[in-house]
Design a protein around this motif. Structure first.
Motif, PDB file in Angstrom:
ATOM      1  N   MET A  70       0.812  -1.207   0.000  1.00  0.00           N
ATOM      2  CA  MET A  70       0.000   0.000   0.000  1.00  0.00           C
ATOM      3  C   MET A  70       0.858   1.276   0.000  1.00  0.00           C
ATOM      4  SD  MET A  70      -3.035  -0.930  -0.158  1.00  0.00           S
ATOM      5  CE  MET A  70      -4.057  -2.338   0.081  1.00  0.00           C
ATOM      6  N   VAL A  71       2.146   1.139   0.039  1.00  0.00           N
ATOM      7  CA  VAL A  71       3.006   2.324   0.045  1.00  0.00           C
ATOM      8  C   VAL A  71       3.645   2.557  -1.325  1.00  0.00           C
ATOM      9  CG1 VAL A  71       3.502   2.242   2.509  1.00  0.00           C
ATOM     10  CG2 VAL A  71       4.981   1.024   0.920  1.00  0.00           C
ATOM     11  N   ALA A  72       3.080   1.986  -2.372  1.00  0.00           N
ATOM     12  CA  ALA A  72       3.676   2.101  -3.707  1.00  0.00           C
ATOM     13  C   ALA A  72       3.774   3.550  -4.170  1.00  0.00           C
ATOM     14  CB  ALA A  72       2.884   1.281  -4.708  1.00  0.00           C
ATOM     15  N   ASN A  73       2.877   4.414  -3.725  1.00  0.00           N
ATOM     16  CA  ASN A  73       2.957   5.814  -4.141  1.00  0.00           C
ATOM     17  C   ASN A  73       4.154   6.524  -3.544  1.00  0.00           C
ATOM     18  OD1 ASN A  73       0.684   5.379  -5.620  1.00  0.00           O
ATOM     19  ND2 ASN A  73      -0.650   6.644  -4.405  1.00  0.00           N
ATOM     20  N   ALA A  74       4.840   5.885  -2.616  1.00  0.00           N
ATOM     21  CA  ALA A  74       6.068   6.459  -2.079  1.00  0.00           C
ATOM     22  C   ALA A  74       7.153   6.491  -3.153  1.00  0.00           C
ATOM     23  CB  ALA A  74       6.540   5.656  -0.867  1.00  0.00           C
ATOM     24  N   GLY A  75       6.922   5.834  -4.265  1.00  0.00           N
ATOM     25  CA  GLY A  75       7.868   5.855  -5.376  1.00  0.00           C
ATOM     26  C   GLY A  75       7.794   7.125  -6.204  1.00  0.00           C
ATOM     27  N   GLY A  76       6.868   8.001  -5.884  1.00  0.00           N
ATOM     28  CA  GLY A  76       6.708   9.255  -6.634  1.00  0.00           C
ATOM     29  C   GLY A  76       7.970  10.100  -6.698  1.00  0.00           C
ATOM     30  N   PRO A  77       8.632  10.364  -5.567  1.00  0.00           N
ATOM     31  CA  PRO A  77       9.860  11.160  -5.632  1.00  0.00           C
ATOM     32  C   PRO A  77      10.952  10.505  -6.476  1.00  0.00           C
ATOM     33  CG  PRO A  77       9.028  11.143  -3.387  1.00  0.00           C
ATOM     34  CD  PRO A  77       8.200  10.158  -4.177  1.00  0.00           C
ATOM     35  N   VAL A  78      11.089   9.201  -6.382  1.00  0.00           N
ATOM     36  CA  VAL A  78      12.109   8.503  -7.170  1.00  0.00           C
ATOM     37  C   VAL A  78      11.786   8.610  -8.653  1.00  0.00           C
ATOM     38  CG1 VAL A  78      13.174   6.254  -7.616  1.00  0.00           C
ATOM     39  CG2 VAL A  78      12.624   6.928  -5.276  1.00  0.00           C
ATOM     40  N   MET A  79      10.518   8.397  -8.999  1.00  0.00           N
ATOM     41  CA  MET A  79      10.108   8.501 -10.394  1.00  0.00           C
ATOM     42  C   MET A  79      10.337   9.917 -10.920  1.00  0.00           C
ATOM     43  SD  MET A  79       6.361   7.876 -12.123  1.00  0.00           S
ATOM     44  CE  MET A  79       6.387   6.103 -12.177  1.00  0.00           C
ATOM     45  N   VAL A  94       5.128  14.235 -21.401  1.00  0.00           N
ATOM     46  CA  VAL A  94       5.391  12.806 -21.239  1.00  0.00           C
ATOM     47  C   VAL A  94       5.508  12.471 -19.752  1.00  0.00           C
ATOM     48  CG1 VAL A  94       7.048  10.955 -21.732  1.00  0.00           C
ATOM     49  CG2 VAL A  94       6.515  12.661 -23.488  1.00  0.00           C
ATOM     50  N   PHE A  95       6.196  13.316 -19.004  1.00  0.00           N
ATOM     51  CA  PHE A  95       6.354  13.154 -17.551  1.00  0.00           C
ATOM     52  C   PHE A  95       4.983  13.052 -16.891  1.00  0.00           C
ATOM     53  CE2 PHE A  95       8.974  14.422 -13.727  1.00  0.00           C
ATOM     54  CZ  PHE A  95       7.949  14.471 -12.812  1.00  0.00           C
ATOM     55  N   LEU A  96       4.128  14.027 -17.153  1.00  0.00           N
ATOM     56  CA  LEU A  96       2.813  14.070 -16.513  1.00  0.00           C
ATOM     57  C   LEU A  96       1.929  12.892 -16.937  1.00  0.00           C
ATOM     58  CD1 LEU A  96       2.125  17.899 -16.788  1.00  0.00           C
ATOM     59  CD2 LEU A  96       2.729  16.620 -14.728  1.00  0.00           C
ATOM     60  N   GLY A  97       1.933  12.590 -18.209  1.00  0.00           N
ATOM     61  CA  GLY A  97       1.097  11.490 -18.695  1.00  0.00           C
ATOM     62  C   GLY A  97       1.544  10.140 -18.161  1.00  0.00           C
ATOM     63  N   THR A  98       2.850   9.897 -18.172  1.00  0.00           N
ATOM     64  CA  THR A  98       3.363   8.616 -17.688  1.00  0.00           C
ATOM     65  C   THR A  98       3.110   8.452 -16.196  1.00  0.00           C
ATOM     66  OG1 THR A  98       5.079   8.667 -19.387  1.00  0.00           O
ATOM     67  CG2 THR A  98       5.416   7.156 -17.535  1.00  0.00           C
ATOM     68  N   PHE A 142       0.435   5.753 -11.734  1.00  0.00           N
ATOM     69  CA  PHE A 142      -0.196   5.759 -10.416  1.00  0.00           C
ATOM     70  C   PHE A 142      -1.678   5.417 -10.484  1.00  0.00           C
ATOM     71  CE2 PHE A 142       3.712   8.095  -9.374  1.00  0.00           C
ATOM     72  CZ  PHE A 142       4.160   7.234  -8.388  1.00  0.00           C
ATOM     73  N   ALA A 143      -2.341   5.685 -11.609  1.00  0.00           N
ATOM     74  CA  ALA A 143      -3.735   5.246 -11.766  1.00  0.00           C
ATOM     75  C   ALA A 143      -3.801   3.719 -11.761  1.00  0.00           C
ATOM     76  CB  ALA A 143      -4.327   5.803 -13.058  1.00  0.00           C
ATOM     77  N   ILE A 144      -2.885   3.081 -12.480  1.00  0.00           N
ATOM     78  CA  ILE A 144      -2.867   1.616 -12.530  1.00  0.00           C
ATOM     79  C   ILE A 144      -2.502   1.039 -11.165  1.00  0.00           C
ATOM     80  CG2 ILE A 144      -1.658  -0.369 -13.531  1.00  0.00           C
ATOM     81  CD1 ILE A 144      -1.516   1.359 -16.151  1.00  0.00           C
ATOM     82  N   VAL A 145      -1.505   1.618 -10.507  1.00  0.00           N
ATOM     83  CA  VAL A 145      -1.106   1.143  -9.176  1.00  0.00           C
ATOM     84  C   VAL A 145      -2.280   1.261  -8.214  1.00  0.00           C
ATOM     85  CG1 VAL A 145       0.342   1.674  -7.169  1.00  0.00           C
ATOM     86  CG2 VAL A 145       1.363   1.561  -9.441  1.00  0.00           C
ATOM     87  N   ASN A 146      -2.969   2.386  -8.233  1.00  0.00           N
ATOM     88  CA  ASN A 146      -4.091   2.579  -7.311  1.00  0.00           C
ATOM     89  C   ASN A 146      -5.273   1.666  -7.636  1.00  0.00           C
ATOM     90  OD1 ASN A 146      -2.827   4.433  -5.633  1.00  0.00           O
ATOM     91  ND2 ASN A 146      -3.362   6.146  -6.957  1.00  0.00           N
TER      92      ASN A 146
END
Length: 100
Positions: A1-10, A23-27, A32-36
């Protein structure tokens, strides 16, 4: 459930590879839509979708749409350099927040 913690790394990866803003925003949005969406069965299994939570979601949905449309307008007008700087600042703030 902490997968969104990958945001800063991404975000830092995209900046390092000089990924264009669109491309940044779309990807990031699709990722994160798929992860959620993958989390939904687990959240439901934990009983986290109560009527009160679903009603709150329904009430806030128009704000999500408005925020998305506002973001699209801003992204079309924002220079890449300013976008990169904002991402750096927000990434650092997000990473620090995750540490505490």
């Amino acid at each position: 459930m902490v997968a969104n913690a990958g945001g800063p790394v991404m975000s830092m990866y995209f900046l390092a590879t000089r990924t264009p803003m669109q491309v940044f925003l779309g990807t990031a949005a699709w990722f994160f839509a798929i992860v959620n969406l993958a989390k939904v069965p687990f959240l439901a299994g934990l009983g986290l979708f109560t009527p009160q939570v679903l009603l709150t979601d329904l009430l806030l949905a128009p704000l999500v749409v408005a925020g998305g449309l506002t973001g699209l307008r801003l992204a079309k007008r924002m220079p890449q350099r300013l976008f990169d700087r904002i991402v750096i600042v927000l990434t650092v703030l997000g990473a620090v927040t995750l540490l505490f």
